[in-house]
Design a protein around this motif. Structure first.
Motif, PDB file in Angstrom:
ATOM      1  N   UNK A 176       0.829  -1.204   0.000  1.00 46.96           N
ATOM      2  CA  UNK A 176       0.000   0.000   0.000  1.00 46.96           C
ATOM      3  C   UNK A 176       0.867   1.259   0.000  1.00 46.96           C
ATOM      4  N   UNK A 177       2.002   1.223   0.703  1.00 49.15           N
ATOM      5  CA  UNK A 177       2.897   2.374   0.738  1.00 49.15           C
ATOM      6  C   UNK A 177       3.499   2.641  -0.640  1.00 49.15           C
ATOM      7  N   UNK A 178       3.854   1.590  -1.357  1.00 44.00           N
ATOM      8  CA  UNK A 178       4.402   1.766  -2.705  1.00 44.00           C
ATOM      9  C   UNK A 178       3.360   2.368  -3.639  1.00 44.00           C
ATOM     10  N   UNK A 215      -1.223  -0.068  14.056  1.00 45.03           N
ATOM     11  CA  UNK A 215      -1.048   1.354  13.772  1.00 45.03           C
ATOM     12  C   UNK A 215      -2.308   2.135  14.094  1.00 45.03           C
ATOM     13  N   UNK A 216      -3.471   1.603  13.711  1.00 44.03           N
ATOM     14  CA  UNK A 216      -4.729   2.317  13.951  1.00 44.03           C
ATOM     15  C   UNK A 216      -4.969   2.512  15.438  1.00 44.03           C
ATOM     16  N   UNK A 217      -4.703   1.494  16.230  1.00 44.64           N
ATOM     17  CA  UNK A 217      -4.926   1.604  17.677  1.00 44.64           C
ATOM     18  C   UNK A 217      -3.976   2.631  18.292  1.00 44.64           C
ATOM     19  N   UNK A 218      -2.738   2.628  17.839  1.00 41.16           N
ATOM     20  CA  UNK A 218      -1.784   3.598  18.398  1.00 41.16           C
ATOM     21  C   UNK A 218      -2.158   5.024  17.998  1.00 41.16           C
ATOM     22  N   UNK A 267      -9.336  -3.003   7.639  1.00 42.67           N
ATOM     23  CA  UNK A 267      -8.077  -2.386   7.243  1.00 42.67           C
ATOM     24  C   UNK A 267      -7.125  -3.419   6.653  1.00 42.67           C
ATOM     25  N   UNK A 268      -7.345  -4.669   6.975  1.00 36.23           N
ATOM     26  CA  UNK A 268      -6.701  -5.816   6.334  1.00 36.23           C
ATOM     27  C   UNK A 268      -5.252  -5.614   5.979  1.00 36.23           C
ATOM     28  N   UNK A 269      -4.961  -5.694   4.667  1.00 35.57           N
ATOM     29  CA  UNK A 269      -3.586  -5.641   4.175  1.00 35.57           C
ATOM     30  C   UNK A 269      -3.132  -4.226   3.836  1.00 35.57           C
ATOM     31  N   UNK A 270      -3.840  -3.243   4.358  1.00 35.22           N
ATOM     32  CA  UNK A 270      -3.483  -1.856   4.052  1.00 35.22           C
ATOM     33  C   UNK A 270      -2.639  -1.225   5.158  1.00 35.22           C
TER      34      UNK A 270
END
Length: 830
Positions: free
Chosen positions: A444-446, A477-480, A469-472
């Motif tokens: 996803x970053x690429x 990260x979302x929780x933090x 959010x699966x493989x994205x």
């Protein structure tokens, strides 16, 4: 309280007595000797009040607190605090916390009421926070809390620095279990990650139960994990790095099931304090990654380099915690490591440190006892930024706005953005995301490239649907980010946000993500030049990661910029809206008349800039430009004297005058310095007199440098250059040969036949003339300052060598008795 026996137990009584008697004590103890786990409990039994134990990492705080609780049982209450969590029971006697938490508590309560001992663990890492904690804690003890006792704990310390403290230094014995160390560097064309994978698989096949592999970053960890899972499907393979959630980190820190093979692949987060159960083998890649600030452009670059000797000792010590172990180092045994890592204070951005000092009450560097003082230039840059953000006034005192920025648990830049935003939750979301770092998984970053808006859209769209959010998004990260968002908003709600706004002019209230981010990064606005290249306000060209979506707006706010092997790259950016750009230009635009050379002609352009970004330009006639004469002088100073109309004769005169200056002591005359450097240093003295008023485009071409040189010679010396450093020398055949001057030497180059009959050489400046003797083909034969000696000793040898090659030229046996000539002559037949 019954505690296990470790080497540090042997000095328990001495430690207690020393800490009680001395305000500051140093304890040096190798890994595995119990300094982090037993010393706080020892002191809790000896001293009333709380024992605070500082740790450099949140994972270490939580793990160490669990270990202390297990050891203390019901006899002693242990708590812990980090920025994003706490477990602090009432009446806790031992409190483990990060240095960042400690600094905020110290500034809020300099007397540290109820605290008897402060332990600074893993001091050898020399992080920015531990240095600042040490400095402010010492000052607090001297001024506010004389009963406080400080104890520095480390496995390795700089002996010179420790000696300079003049305090007691206690040492514990070696760790209880031996560690066998071997070296196994990568082969040609391989790197440490590949070698770590190979060695790890080999040890698993040999039956190793617990392996810890050190690699420099998450990317290397992922590659190694994939290889280990393919090569050893039956083993448990776990990562360990700083950006994991506590639950993810706990998987690596919990004891493994009996008989299970387990590999933990970690960054240097596992280097200190954390005890990873079951580890008997350490595979050390010998590398670490750390951020360094490019001072010129304010750009962070991640540097991967060899670890220090201190780090190597810490890492190998992980293998000897539970029993005998081995440490395999993936570098040559002959390689010399630096003793310690460079202190972070010498390379980091110091804006946060300076804001803490301002909140403490004094930003003067010289008023503190630093282990290594922060560089003055770095502090100056930090002060300029904080003044721009409105955190400091012109005298360096913290403002009401600065206090509000300090209270927010953010970098000062991001704190300013949140404080100034009309939509605080939206700004807090951006800040929490940026504090987290990269939130997308590699695929996803690429795709997104540097597009920060795309990342924010993913977070906003997903909202509460975390399962989709699966493989994205990266795990956790979302929780933090959500936790960070709540923390920021809670702090913002407690402060007087409205009263703190407006002291640092800005562009708050402008819609769009760029309008928010420009509050935090006004010096990171960039304009596209062509393709993926951008120029930023602070200067320099950078490449933008476009991603597969083709993200490349005309104007951006560059949030994350890094210097790598391929050059400087913008990793995160948001488009800058037209409305925001117009406000920024109106506030910060500068207009300059710039002079430049074009084919030797002086040209002028009226140019508008936003920082270092050119907005527009218009040609201006030189005669109508302001301060033209001064500007032309500055232009020559910038471009150098080569832009002037040098003739060959002027250069030759300059060489003769430089020669005379080199021998001014011998001559007893004060010849001026008329070299290029000397002329450049005195440019303001002579150039204006040779410029027309007003200057014309061709004014530099028409300057006679010969006239300039003569104008710089004192009047009483004007007649001497031709006498003391003549331009020509008359040869015996009546011809004139131009002399060559080279610094303090003068040289006559002539064919050997032209020199026949000449013995004595002139010395008008007291310096013998050097003669470069040439063959008839004008190739150098010999150089001498003693021509008579050449005829006596060397000529016959030269004659024998050359007469066969040049038979049509005269080669008399006695070159002093015949008339010299330069024309070829037939040799007489015998």
């Amino acid at each position: 309280m019954r505690l296990p026996s470790y080497p540090v137990s042997e000095i328990r009584q001495e430690l207690a007595e020393t800490v009680r008697a001395c305000p500051l004590t140093v304890l040096q103890a190798p890994p595995g000797t119990g300094k982090s786990t037993l010393v706080p409990l020892f002191l809790a039994e000896e001293f009333p009040g709380e024992i605070w134990l500082l740790q450099p990492r949140r994972a270490a705080v939580r793990a160490l607190a669990r270990r202390l609780r297990a050891l203390a049982g019901a006899d002693l209450s242990v708590g812990w605090i980090t920025r994003d969590g706490r477990d602090l029971p009432g009446g806790a006697r031992v409190v483990v916390m990060t240095e960042g938490v400690f600094l905020r508590r110290l500034v809020a309560d300099p007397e540290l009421r109820g605290v008897s001992c402060l332990l600074l663990d893993e001091f050898h890492e020399r992080s920015l926070a531990v240095d600042l904690s040490f400095v402010l804690a010492r000052q607090a003890r001297e001024v506010f809390a004389p009963a406080l006792r400080l104890l520095v704990l480390s496995a390795t310390l700089d002996a010179d620095w420790v000696a300079s403290l003049g305090v007691p230094v206690l040492q514990a014995g070696a760790q209880p279990h031996p560690v066998a160390i071997s070296y196994n560097p990568p082969g040609p064309g391989e790197n440490e990650t590949v070698q770590a994978l190979r060695v790890g698989l080999d040890r698993l096949r040999r039956g190793a139960r617990g392996i810890l592999i050190f690699l420099p970053g998450e990317a290397e960890i992922r590659r190694c994990l994939e290889g280990l899972k393919r090569g050893a499907p039956g083993a448990t393979i776990l990562p360990l790095y700083g950006r994991q959630t506590p639950s993810e980190q706990n998987l690596a820190l919990e004891p493994p099931p009996e008989g299970q093979q387990r590999v933990v692949v970690a960054t240097n987060v596992a280097e200190t304090s954390l005890t990873i159960p079951g580890i008997t083998c350490v595979i050390d890649g010998g590398l670490r990654r750390r951020p360094v600030i490019d001072r010129g452009r304010g750009v962070r670059r991640m540097v991967t380099g060899r670890i220090s000797q201190a780090s190597a000792v810490q890492r190998s010590g992980r293998a000897g915690r539970m029993g005998p172990g081995e440490a395999i180092r993936l570098w040559p045994e002959t390689e010399r490591l630096p003793p310690f890592d460079p202190p972070e204070i010498t390379t980091a951005d110091l804006a946060g440190l300076l804001l803490v000092l301002a909140a403490w009450g004094d930003i003067s560097r010289d008023h503190y006892s630093w282990p290594d003082p922060p560089p003055e230039e770095h502090l100056r840059e930090a002060r300029e930024l904080l003044e721009d953000l409105g955190a400091l006034d012109s005298r360096g005192r913290i403002t009401a706005r600065g206090e509000a920025l300090y209270r927010l648990p953010l970098d000062p830049r991001l704190a300013a953005m949140v404080l100034d935003a009309e939509d605080a939750p939206r700004a807090a979301l951006v800040a929490a995301l940026l504090e987290e770092g990269e939130v997308l998984l590699p695929p996803a970053a690429e795709e997104a490239g540097a597009n920060l808006e795309r990342r924010l859209e993913i977070l906003e769209q997903c909202g509460q649907g975390q399962g989709r959010w699966g493989n994205t998004l990266r795990p956790g990260a979302a929780r933090r980010i959500e936790a960070g968002l709540r923390r920021i908003l809670a702090t913002l709600g407690r402060g007087s946000r409205r009263s703190a706004r407006g002291e640092a002019g800005g562009w708050g209230g402008v819609p769009g993500w760029g309008g928010l981010l420009v509050q935090a990064f006004p010096d990171r606005v960039g304009r596209r030049l062509e393709g993926e290249r951008y120029r930023l306000i602070r200067g320099g060209e950078f490449r933008l990661l476009p991603g597969r979506e083709g993200f490349a707006p005309d104007w951006i706010v560059a949030v994350e910029v890094q210097q790598g092997p391929g050059g400087a790259t913008i990793h995160l950016a948001a488009p800058l809206e037209e409305e925001t750009l117009s406000a920024l230009v109106a506030a910060r635009e500068t207009v300059r008349e710039e002079y430049f050379l074009h084919h030797g002609l002086v040209k002028v352009r009226h140019r508008r800039y936003l920082g270092d970004i050119l907005l527009s330009e218009t040609p201006v006639a030189l005669q109508r430009a302001g301060r033209a004469r001064e500007a032309v002088v500055d232009l020559v100073r910038r471009e150098g004297l080569s832009c002037l109309g040098w003739s060959d004769s002027a250069r030759r005169l300059q060489e003769r005058l430089v020669f005379l200056r080199a021998h001014r002591v011998r001559l007893g005359q004060d010849w001026p310095d008329l070299s290029d450097r000397g002329l450049e240093e005195t440019l303001q003295e002579w150039l204006p007199a040779f410029l027309p008023d007003p200057p014309r485009a061709d004014c530099l071409k028409k300057i006679s440098l010969g006239a300039v040189l003569k104008s710089r010679i004192p009047w009483d010396l004007l007649s001497l250059p031709d006498q003391l450093a003549p331009e020509f020398f008359q040869l015996p055949d009546g011809s004139r040969q131009r002399l060559r001057y080279d610094g303090d030497r003068w040289i006559l180059a002539a064919r050997i036949q032209q020199l026949f009959g000449l013995q004595e050489l002139p010395r008008p400046a007291g310096v013998p003339l050097e003669v470069e003797i040439l063959s008839p083909a004008r190739r150098p034969v010999q150089r001498t300052s003693d021509l008579a000696g050449f005829w006596r000793s060397t000529y016959q040898e030269v004659r024998r060598e050359l007469r066969g090659r040049y038979p049509r030229h005269a080669w008399p046996e006695n070159p002093l008795e015949i008339l010299p000539g330069d024309q070829p002559r037939r040799r007489q037949r015998k």
